[in-house]
Write an enzyme that holds these catalytic residues in place. Structure first.
Site, PDB file in Angstrom:
ATOM      1  CG  ASP A  48      -1.581   1.167   1.481  1.00 35.86           C
ATOM      2  OD1 ASP A  48      -2.265   1.476   0.562  1.00 35.86           O
ATOM      3  OD2 ASP A  48      -1.731   1.636   2.633  1.00 35.86           O
ATOM      4  CB  THR A  77      -1.686   6.442   2.269  1.00 36.16           C
ATOM      5  OG1 THR A  77      -1.839   6.816   0.755  1.00 36.16           O
ATOM      6  CG2 THR A  77      -1.688   7.743   3.076  1.00 36.16           C
ATOM      7  CG  PHE A  91     -13.665  13.902   0.604  1.00 40.11           C
ATOM      8  CD1 PHE A  91     -13.119  14.562  -0.364  1.00 40.11           C
ATOM      9  CD2 PHE A  91     -13.119  12.419   0.386  1.00 40.11           C
ATOM     10  CE1 PHE A  91     -12.329  14.016  -1.336  1.00 40.11           C
ATOM     11  CE2 PHE A  91     -12.587  11.904  -0.472  1.00 40.11           C
ATOM     12  CZ  PHE A  91     -11.887  12.943  -1.408  1.00 40.11           C
ATOM     13  CE  LYS A 100     -10.486  20.543   1.996  1.00 42.28           C
ATOM     14  NZ  LYS A 100     -10.144  21.076   3.267  1.00 42.28           N
ATOM     15  CB  THR A 118      -3.020  18.975  -6.206  1.00 38.84           C
ATOM     16  OG1 THR A 118      -3.466  18.047  -7.003  1.00 38.84           O
ATOM     17  CG2 THR A 118      -1.516  19.516  -6.656  1.00 38.84           C
ATOM     18  N   GLY A 126      -4.719   3.842  -3.381  1.00 35.32           N
ATOM     19  CA  GLY A 126      -6.209   4.615  -3.695  1.00 35.32           C
ATOM     20  C   GLY A 126      -5.820   5.985  -4.143  1.00 35.32           C
ATOM     21  CE  LYS A 174      -5.132  -0.525  -1.826  1.00 32.55           C
ATOM     22  NZ  LYS A 174      -4.784  -0.197  -0.648  1.00 32.55           N
TER      23      LYS A 174
END
Length: 1013
Positions: free
Chosen positions: A358, A360, A510, A534, A564, A644, A731
């Protein structure tokens, strides 16, 4: 047989039929209105119960060919005509093996039972107010809380592996009731959808009937308290909607499969080959007799006689060996905190070809640092942040006292910075938490704004994404500080110390589908309504007004390794907002396709927004990721990164972590959506040589649908593969693909709840205890504290475990074959009589106390020092070919056993033509000595415990000679004749092997010995 099986399956289905999951209506305070029966709210992790324990464990044991075979042989001894020697020669070893296994299983089972008891015995009164830090017992709808705001925080680390706090909101209708007892006097019910897997969504309605008009409230994920989450602030009161098996947390736990190592499978194949050899040998014996008399009975007697060819102690030795390796791994000071959770597969660590990781939290630290702000014409980096600060101080000094300036045609840089920073400070899901309030003041009435301790030193931020926290910390550093937040308002502190209040009208969280979040606020001072948003550049590009710089700058930042986010805003008039609100509330009440309708309403706002700025946040790499990846690459392990994250970020981390080496090309697989495109792209990729592949989850899906075989074949030739935008199920799917197509061993490593399925699917799963909680490390076979530890885990422990187990397994087989050879020689000389050579205790002793310790001490053997193994990772490549245990090495051991068995038996008979009675004593003593010498021959690096083991075994044998009068003639054993004859036979059986080994080391040394010399 078929119909019988059909009946059995039918019976099993009737007994274990799953109750269908249904929609439900739950009345407050009126249990009698509920007509359905729902499952008990108890957690059960046990594998067996009192009744099924013994049969269950026995079934798991006799599933193996080895143990089943022994059971049959042992049972045959109850038949008088087949009886050979004493019963205990066959039943004692079998009983011992089963006892060891049962004790191990029972200990595990008791532990599970205790854990369940502890969880299930937590009492909650029917109407309960639960204080801070208690786990929620069942899935509930949140009705009331002690917090003034009508909301509380929960921690969901046990559910989705995330350590941050989540905000939960009460049902407004019940929160408004004056007193607790009123909950029982109102006539109200909750309508809930049927139980399902998704922990991030819920649809239901709350209805109160006894008022006019009836109140309807829509319930979503924000009103739920799922079981096994923890209340982090205040007290909560809820109504239970799902219990027991229907709870989200229980539905989401997949039963992990029992993993079986490759080495165990190879040994199982060899035992089957041995069994064939044994049957053939018995048939030959009977044939040489000429099939005389009751030959069938004789055949079976021979099978029983030669049953020692297959060693029953093989499984025990290997299992004890595995436990020893696990203990060594946990005791290794160079990799502190490593835990072995599956003790059955340490050898797998030495056979890995693919490592799926993975990104992160595994390769990166998941600690975000704000690095860059881009406004289209001007860009600010770390070194120019003070400019932003001065602009902010200046603009707030003016704003405070001047009326807002008339809109200029070309906005000055200063006002653009002001807008951008304000947007970043408002558009998020972060809550400031103050230490003093958490520790106990939360029970007291909230104090007024003035005395509340808004000082900077004890403020921490809580949010569901580390990016959000990084952004809010940054706005604090340039002067605009978030000081307070509740459900309805936000407060910012300006550089001059004034507090600005904004009312939150709507918030759109989100999601991984929308890739963006939005918030609508009204400023208290002016009454202006603004919609801020955002999100990821892909999602936002179509929403913001036309511009010429966004795409290019996003690319530039991604190449630097930054994540970003695009920030935009839109001013709304009062009428526009009222119109939106009514449509939005209507959509939220619908029961069918609620999500789609809500999304459509929100999208009506997301048009022509003003682009404010682009932010870049850096995710720092874990310690020593680069050298570790290089080490693994040199060891011939192919590394695939499954993440991801978006394509650009993944590519840049792949470069910065040296997953892709400097001089390698990167082939980015273009997005494909149908068969033709996939065909063209694969052909383009086929022409490239030695380049890394980067592909997105959607394109991967298309390729696998049409060209699975071709794609896997091409991808496996790549030195590195990066899959971005992968879902957790994808995965796991990639892991299974590699297993099916390559027959190589795979290892998955990850740190979050989203990696669990991949870790469980791989042959060997490694979890890292990380920022994202402990879920991955609990589901894994091995859990480590840092990514860099994986190098030592594989190169040193994997290498040793595999080499040792291979040596141990073959040696134990050799021990059985040598005695069977002697039996065969003995029988053939005595007119093929099926009479045992060694009886009773000699057989039991031979397999246990006489040779057990030295043979087991092979688990301490090592061919290279750990430093060497880490310095020359190329040694690991040899292991993956599986040469330490193959049919070739096995045949060599067979030849050795036949040679030694023959020499020992013939030697004893040749030298003992006069006193035949002593053949047993001579050959047995020589046999024991040969075994001890063979251990010495196999060992590559001596350890003091090995010497001790050899001496203990020899001592045991000599001491036991005094008691074994029925087998040995003591007066004869003490003579010199006995001694020299034993020594001669032992020398003839062992010396040639020592000479061969010496010559081999001299003329074709193995790679490890070249290094150690």
């Amino acid at each position: 047989a078929c119909s019988c099986q059909g009946c059995c399956e039918c019976l099993v289905h009737t007994c274990r039929r799953k109750k269908e999951l249904k929609v439900r209506t739950v009345w407050l305070g009126h249990p009698e209105k509920c007509e359905e029966k729902y499952p008990k709210n108890a957690i059960k992790n046990q594998k067996y119960n009192i009744v099924t324990f013994v049969p269950g464990v026995l079934y798991q044991q006799f599933k193996f060919f080895l143990n089943l075979y022994f059971l049959v042989v042992a049972c045959s001894q109850f038949v008088p005509s087949l009886k050979i020697g004493y019963l205990y020669t066959y039943w004692a070893p079998l009983g011992f093996v089963l006892a060891v296994t049962m004790v191990r299983e029972a200990v595990d089972e008791v532990r599970r039972c205790r854990r369940d008891k502890e969880m299930n015995s937590q009492l909650y009164s029917k109407l309960t107010s639960r204080w801070i830090n208690q786990r929620i017992p069942a899935d509930m709808i949140f009705l009331r809380t002690s917090e003034k705001t009508g909301s509380c925080f929960i921690r969901t680390d046990q559910l989705d592996g995330e350590t941050d706090w989540k905000l939960r909101i009460t049902v407004a209708c019940t929160q408004r009731l004056p007193a607790l007892g009123d909950l029982f006097s109102v006539s109200a019910y909750v309508y809930a959808q049927k139980p399902q897997l998704d922990i991030h969504s819920f649809e239901g309605n709350f209805t109160r009937e006894d008022c006019d008009p009836p109140i309807h409230e829509s319930l979503s994920i924000e009103n739920t308290l799922w079981a096994s989450t923890v209340v982090a602030s205040g007290t909560v009161i809820g109504v239970v909607i799902y219990t027991g098996k229907e709870m989200r947390s229980v539905l989401n736990t997949s039963q992990s499969k029992n993993k079986v190592g490759l080495l165990d499978l190879e040994l199982n194949r060899l035992t089957k080959a041995l069994f064939l050899a044994q049957v053939v040998l018995s048939v030959v014996m009977v044939a040489l007799q000429g099939f005389l008399g009751p030959w069938f009975r004789n055949l079976f007697r021979f099978v029983v006689l030669f049953s020692y060819i297959i060693p029953i102690s093989l499984r025990v030795n290997l299992d004890m060996g595995k436990s020893a390796y696990g203990w060594m791994i946990m005791k290794d000071e160079n990799i502190p905190g490593t835990v072995v959770r599956t003790s059955t597969i340490p050898e797998e660590l030495g056979r890995l070809v693919y490592l799926l990781t993975d990104k992160t939290g595994t390769l990166t630290q998941n600690e975000m640092v704000f690095k860059r702000l881009h406004l289209g014409t001007v860009s600010y980096g770390m070194d120019t942040m003070d400019e932003i600060q001065s602009h902010i101080i200046q603009s707030y000094a003016q704003v405070q006292f001047l009326p807002p300036p008339a809109p200029k045609v070309r906005k000055s840089v200063s006002s653009r910075i002001h807008k951008a920073v304000k947007a970043i400070a408002l558009c998020h899901n972060v809550t400031p938490v103050y230490e003093s309030r958490v520790n106990g003041a939360s029970a007291e009435p909230e104090s007024t704004e003035a005395d509340q301790d808004f000082s900077d030193d004890n403020r921490t931020y809580q949010a569901s994404s580390p990016d959000d926290v990084a952004l809010v910390r940054w706005t604090e550093s340039v002067g605009l500080t978030l000081v307070n937040r509740d459900l309805t308002s936000l407060q910012l502190k300006t550089p001059a110390g004034h507090i600005l209040t904004y009312y939150i009208l709507q918030i759109f969280p989100f999601t991984s589908e929308s890739k963006r979040m939005g918030i609508i606020v009204r400023e208290e001072a002016t009454g202006d309504i603004t919609f801020y948003m955002k999100g990821a550049d892909v999602a936002m590009a179509s929403i913001v007004q036309y511009n010429d710089w966004l795409e290019e700058e996003c690319g530039n930042m991604a190449r630097e390794g930054l994540r970003t986010l695009v920030v935009a805003k839109k001013a709304l008039t009062e009428e526009q907002y009222q119109d939106f609100e009514s449509r939005y509330n209507q959509a939220k009440l619908s029961v069918h396709d609620r999500a789609l309708k809500v999304a459509a309403v929100v999208e009506s706002l997301e048009r022509e927004m003003e682009l404010l700025c682009l932010t870049g946040v850096e995710d720092q790499l874990q310690a020593d990721v680069r050298p570790t990846l290089e080490l693994l690459r040199n060891a011939g392990i192919k590394i695939w990164m499954l993440t991801g994250d978006k394509l650009e970020t993944a590519t840049c981390i792949a470069k910065s972590s040296h997953l892709v080496s400097r001089n390698q090309d990167i082939h980015v697989f273009k997005p494909v959506s149908n068969r033709g495109e996939a065909h063209l792209e694969l052909n383009a990729f086929r022409r490239k040589h030695d380049c890394a592949l980067v592909i997105s989850g959607d394109s991967l899906e298309v390729c696998l649908r049409y060209y699975e075989h071709e794609f896997v074949e091409l991808a496996c030739q790549c030195p590195a593969v990066v899959c971005c935008r992968c879902s957790p199920t994808q995965k796991a799917q990639i892991v299974r693909l590699l297993q099916q197509h390559t027959d190589n061993r795979t290892c998955a490593i990850g740190d979050g709840g989203n990696d669990v399925s991949m870790i469980q699917a791989a042959d060997c799963g490694i979890g890292i205890e990380g920022k994202e909680g402990k879920q991955a490390s609990l589901a894994a076979d091995f859990s480590i504290t840092q990514f860099k530890h994986i190098g030592r885990l594989l190169m040193v422990h994997g290498h040793n475990s595999y080499k040792r187990s291979a040596a141990l397994g073959q040696f134990v087989m050799h021990r059985g074959m040598i005695i069977s050879t002697m039996q065969a020689v003995f029988s053939s000389i005595f007119y093929f009589a099926s009479v045992p050579l060694y009886q009773g205790f000699l057989m039991v002793g031979y397999a246990t106390i006489y040779t057990m310790f030295p043979v087991f001490s092979l688990v301490l053997d090592q061919d290279v020092k750990p430093e060497m193994a880490l310095l020359y990772p190329e040694l690991y490549k040899d292991l993956t070919k599986g040469r330490s245990l193959s049919f070739k090495t096995f045949l060599i051991w067979v030849l050795i056993s036949v040679y030694q068995g023959g020499i020992l038996m013939y030697g004893a008979l040749v030298l003992f033509d006069q006193e035949f009675v002593h053949v047993v004593a001579i050959s047995f003593t020589a046999l024991i000595l040969t075994e001890l010498l063979m251990v010495a021959l196999t060992v590559r690096t001596w350890h003091w415990l090995m010497v001790v083991a050899e001496l203990i075994s020899l001592g045991c044998y000599l001491a036991s000679l005094a008691f074994l009068n029925e087998y040995f003639d003591l007066s004869f054993i003490t003579t010199w004749v006995f001694l020299w004859k034993v020594c001669v036979i032992t020398l003839v059986s062992c010396l040639p092997l020592y000479i061969i080994k010496y010559l081999k080391r001299k003329f074709s040394p193995p790679s490890y010995s070249k290094l150690s010399s």
